[in-house]
Design a protein around this motif. Structure first.
Motif, PDB file in Angstrom:
ATOM      1  N   ARG A  49       0.834  -1.164  -0.055  1.00  0.00           N
ATOM      2  CA  ARG A  49       0.040  -0.126  -0.053  1.00  0.00           C
ATOM      3  C   ARG A  49       0.852   1.270   0.019  1.00  0.00           C
ATOM      4  O   ARG A  49       0.599   2.436  -0.446  1.00  0.00           O
ATOM      5  CB  ARG A  49      -0.883   0.133   1.337  1.00  0.00           C
ATOM      6  N   PHE A  54      -1.295   4.474  -0.832  1.00  0.00           N
ATOM      7  CA  PHE A  54      -2.690   4.517   0.022  1.00  0.00           C
ATOM      8  C   PHE A  54      -2.302   4.576   1.622  1.00  0.00           C
ATOM      9  O   PHE A  54      -2.807   5.018   2.368  1.00  0.00           O
ATOM     10  CB  PHE A  54      -3.142   3.302  -0.161  1.00  0.00           C
ATOM     11  N   GLU A  55      -0.893   4.167   1.798  1.00  0.00           N
ATOM     12  CA  GLU A  55      -0.196   4.485   3.267  1.00  0.00           C
ATOM     13  C   GLU A  55       0.888   5.370   3.279  1.00  0.00           C
ATOM     14  O   GLU A  55       1.531   5.161   2.002  1.00  0.00           O
ATOM     15  CB  GLU A  55       0.115   3.128   4.039  1.00  0.00           C
ATOM     16  N   PRO A  74      -1.616   8.625  -4.799  1.00  0.00           N
ATOM     17  CA  PRO A  74      -1.738   7.388  -5.719  1.00  0.00           C
ATOM     18  C   PRO A  74      -1.896   7.799  -6.804  1.00  0.00           C
ATOM     19  O   PRO A  74      -1.683   7.114  -7.821  1.00  0.00           O
ATOM     20  CB  PRO A  74      -2.749   6.553  -4.982  1.00  0.00           C
ATOM     21  N   GLU A  75      -2.961   8.947  -7.008  1.00  0.00           N
ATOM     22  CA  GLU A  75      -3.437   9.267  -8.547  1.00  0.00           C
ATOM     23  C   GLU A  75      -1.937   9.559  -9.269  1.00  0.00           C
ATOM     24  O   GLU A  75      -2.286   9.545 -10.445  1.00  0.00           O
ATOM     25  CB  GLU A  75      -4.533  10.037  -8.549  1.00  0.00           C
ATOM     26  N   LEU A  79       2.221   3.644 -11.136  1.00  0.00           N
ATOM     27  CA  LEU A  79       1.815   2.281 -10.701  1.00  0.00           C
ATOM     28  C   LEU A  79       0.314   1.974 -10.597  1.00  0.00           C
ATOM     29  O   LEU A  79      -0.303   2.673 -10.471  1.00  0.00           O
ATOM     30  CB  LEU A  79       2.679   2.087  -9.307  1.00  0.00           C
ATOM     31  N   ASN A  80       0.056   0.831 -10.743  1.00  0.00           N
ATOM     32  CA  ASN A  80      -1.344   0.315 -10.531  1.00  0.00           C
ATOM     33  C   ASN A  80      -1.442  -0.894  -9.838  1.00  0.00           C
ATOM     34  O   ASN A  80      -0.568  -1.651  -9.745  1.00  0.00           O
ATOM     35  CB  ASN A  80      -2.117   0.215 -12.033  1.00  0.00           C
ATOM     36  N   THR A  81      -2.535  -0.863  -9.175  1.00  0.00           N
ATOM     37  CA  THR A  81      -2.917  -2.010  -8.258  1.00  0.00           C
ATOM     38  C   THR A  81      -3.956  -3.059  -8.653  1.00  0.00           C
ATOM     39  O   THR A  81      -5.009  -2.338  -9.422  1.00  0.00           O
ATOM     40  CB  THR A  81      -3.257  -1.650  -6.963  1.00  0.00           C
ATOM     41  N   PHE A  83      -6.691  -5.575  -6.719  1.00  0.00           N
ATOM     42  CA  PHE A  83      -6.832  -5.583  -5.349  1.00  0.00           C
ATOM     43  C   PHE A  83      -7.400  -7.036  -5.073  1.00  0.00           C
ATOM     44  O   PHE A  83      -7.738  -7.716  -5.862  1.00  0.00           O
ATOM     45  CB  PHE A  83      -7.927  -4.580  -5.116  1.00  0.00           C
ATOM     46  N   GLN A  84      -7.414  -7.374  -4.054  1.00  0.00           N
ATOM     47  CA  GLN A  84      -7.465  -8.502  -3.309  1.00  0.00           C
ATOM     48  C   GLN A  84      -8.949  -8.943  -3.678  1.00  0.00           C
ATOM     49  O   GLN A  84      -9.242 -10.127  -4.156  1.00  0.00           O
ATOM     50  CB  GLN A  84      -7.612  -8.676  -1.674  1.00  0.00           C
ATOM     51  N   ALA A  87     -12.147  -5.116  -6.514  1.00  0.00           N
ATOM     52  CA  ALA A  87     -12.709  -3.656  -6.302  1.00  0.00           C
ATOM     53  C   ALA A  87     -13.063  -3.263  -7.790  1.00  0.00           C
ATOM     54  O   ALA A  87     -12.893  -2.073  -8.150  1.00  0.00           O
ATOM     55  CB  ALA A  87     -11.687  -2.735  -5.580  1.00  0.00           C
TER      56      ALA A  87
END
Lengths: 373, 285
Positions: A49, A54-55, A74-75, A79-81, A83-84, A87
């Protein structure tokens, strides 16, 4: 030689009284598949994160190439995520989900259409563009999430336990697919998991984390065959820990170690040893050889459990002093001594040279005693 | 085996539910529909022949004015409730869990007092020599008392005060369900706060907005005692018209027709609410 893409330096993070990351350093190389592996609460998700933004770390810095990302939102990070739980935006179609990032970049419409279609083709979902996320299976949702994250051509893809919600078979398929995507796209993948098998089969390098500290950083083979400490040895794969004592130091780079009264010759380990020092002899279940009771070699014990696993036969053997040994042997139908019955006496030995030595770790031993007690 | 044991219970529940709906919902509504197409009769309230005079009367400019003014006040009430309730519910969903329960509890406490009594309390505050005027004068903000009671504003204040919790509670549930991951995903894909609000937060909380609007707008047209106490004669609600037709003017067909209009408006809102939920896949496939 691969270049460093993202470098994390002295990252620390504290939630309330708990130190989640403790001055952590890590260099992520361009184009590699690196896995953050550890039990829950080890700091792996927090670390991911932080990369995503995000953190924010209490201390330390994150740099991408020459760009300091530590305080970038983050925006604004390239880098892109994934999610678990994917989302995916439930009110948007698959197409709109994938197009979202490009719309935010204010790309022209024809370009968005073309790139979204390419991304969907890459994950074999071209025909599903008009569906809503809730009309897709778990595996399909997973692939939409990947398409949505890679369509922006990020420098790095962050994957937060992306396969944990899938069933076993689908998980295996997606593992292969993710590897293929990573090869084709040439994007750096940072993959978070608590599943050591997944980590071993997918990664170029594995970061083993515990309590916010890196326990080991290495290739899957190094982590499995030469664990840096008892935690890594226990966490990655199954391991037999035999108590040994240094009996003699030879001039030819070998040492003699007393294990269950057997005098075995081992390679001298990296850490310094003195005569009489206790140490752990680590043997993976597949290193163990189960011998007939009449054999001269090995230690006496008896079979207490047998598990037929298809390609292997896994047994649990209790030695006469009570030590439990896990053995995993490949089938050899020509070997008449192979099949043992429960309770049958056997002798346990191993292939010399496959062992791995670790020094005693007082803290860990003490911890284990309290758990057992 | 469990099935046969449960059978009588199942039957009893079904009979109860269907009986309830039939005798206490369906039949009364049917009676209202019936009354609306009858002729007004001073002695028996309604009589034959059947006609649509009551509905024609609804189009009378006088009643149309009352209806539009009532709709206007209800719409203002709803808008104010939404403007207060939306950020309120959002922040409520962010508060630590144990404080959150306390805040929801405080939100519900006023329900324990009869709403008519609370409306009279509001009257004491808004009156010419009421608490608010006295406080403003004591602080030197105004020199002489303002006319607050018996205005349109007073009716809207009363309606907002009574109906705000009905806006906050459904909004609170949608905000509580709004997963942090959706917002993270939006930022991750390059959206700033405003874009995330417009493209993700608003559509995902829309069912809550519509539920809140439904729970506020319709009652805001029907709570006749609020204008009775706070509004004076010029600020009537549709609810006042209906009440007057039944109790004072004795024009039952017209009262029935007016209440059917309200029911239809409600049905339309519920339909819109269902559509918005289906959009995000919460209402089955």
């Amino acid at each position: 030689m691969k270049q460093t893409l993202l470098s994390l330096s002295k990252l620390s993070k504290q939630f309330d009284d708990r130190k989640v990351l403790d001055s952590l350093d890590l260099e992520i190389l361009d184009g590699e598949f690196i896995t953050l592996l550890g039990p829950s609460g080890c700091g792996k998700t927090t670390l991911l994160r932080m990369m995503a933004g995000f953190e924010h770390p209490d201390e330390g810095s994150i740099t991408l190439g020459s760009q300091d990302l530590t305080h970038t939102p983050p925006e604004a990070r390239p880098l892109n995520t994934v999610f678990q739980n994917y989302a995916l935006f439930p009110h948007m179609s698959v197409f709109d989900n994938v197009a979202y990032g490009l719309k935010m970049e204010k790309r022209p419409k024809p370009e968005i259409k073309q790139r979204v279609e390419e991304a969907l083709a890459m994950v074999q979902l071209e025909d599903f563009a008009k569906r809503k996320p809730h009309q897709l299976s778990g595996g399909q949702q997973q692939r939409v999430a990947i398409a949505r994250a890679v369509v922006k051509r990020p420098k790095m893809l962050l994957l937060d336990e992306p396969l944990s919600a899938l069933d076993y078979k689908l998980r295996r398929t997606m593992q292969v697919e993710l590897k293929r995507l990573q090869r084709e796209l040439g994007i750096t993948f940072v993959f978070v998991t608590h599943d050591q098998e997944e980590a071993l089969s997918m990664s170029d390098r594995i970061v083993v984390l515990k309590d916010g500290l890196i326990q080991q950083l290495g290739t899957p083979r190094e982590v499995y065959e030469r664990p840096a400490n008892l935690f890594t040895a226990r966490f990655v794969g199954e391991t037999n820990f035999f108590p040994g004592r240094v009996d003699a130091l030879n001039d030819d780079g070998t040492i003699i170690v007393d294990v269950f009264g057997l005098k075995r010759r081992f390679r001298k380990p990296d850490f310094s040893v003195v005569k009489g020092q206790p140490l752990h002899v680590l043997l993976r279940p597949e290193d163990i050889r189960v011998l007939a009771p009449g054999d001269d070699d090995g230690v006496a014990g008896k079979v207490v459990e047998r598990n037929y696993k298809g390609s292997t036969l896994d047994s649990v053997i209790h030695l006469t002093d009570g030590t439990e040994v896990l053995a995993s042997e490949f089938f050899d139908e020509d070997d008449p001594t192979f099949d043992y019955r429960l309770g049958e006496p056997v002798r346990v030995s191993w292939v010399d040279g496959w062992e791995w030595l670790l020094p005693e770790e007082p803290a860990v031993v003490a911890e284990e005693e309290t758990v057992d007690g | 085996m469990g099935n046969t044991l449960q059978q009588p219970f199942r039957t009893a529940v079904l009979v109860l539910v269907w009986g309830w709906l039939l005798f206490l919902v369906f039949t009364p509504n049917l009676l209202v529909v019936g009354a609306s197409v009858m002729t007004r009769d001073p002695s028996t309230f309604i009589s034959l022949p059947m006609n649509l005079d009551a509905y024609r009367q609804l189009l009378n400019p006088l009643y149309l004015d009352v209806f539009l003014h009532s709709l206007y006040m209800a719409a203002m009430t709803t808008l104010i409730c939404l403007l207060i309730g939306y950020p309120f519910a959002w922040s409520l969903s962010k508060v630590a869990r144990k404080n959150r329960l306390l805040l929801i509890f405080l939100l519900i406490v006023p329900f324990w007092t009869n709403s008519l009594v609370r409306t009279y309390a509001l009257k004491l505050i808004l009156a010419t020599n009421g608490l608010l005027n006295n406080a403003l004068m004591a602080m030197g903000i105004i020199d002489e008392p303002m006319q607050m009671l018996y205005t349109e504003g007073a009716v809207i204040i009363g309606l907002v005060y009574l109906l705000l919790p009905f806006m906050i509670l459904p909004l609170y549930t949608v905000f509580e369900d709004l997963r942090e991951d959706f917002l993270r995903a939006s930022h991750d894909l390059g959206a700033g706060r405003w874009s995330t609000f417009i493209h993700v937060i608003v559509p995902l909380t829309l069912p809550g907005v519509l539920a809140g609007v439904m729970l506020v707008l319709l009652p805001a047209m029907g709570l006749f005692f609020v204008p009775d106490v706070l509004g004076g004669s010029r600020n009537l609600l549709v609810g006042n018209v209906i009440k007057n037709q039944f109790l004072d003017a004795r024009n039952w067909p017209f009262g029935a027709a007016a209440s059917i209009m309200l029911t239809l408006a409600m049905a339309f809102l519920m339909f819109a609410h269902r559509l918005s939920k289906r959009r995000i896949g919460e209402d089955g496939v």
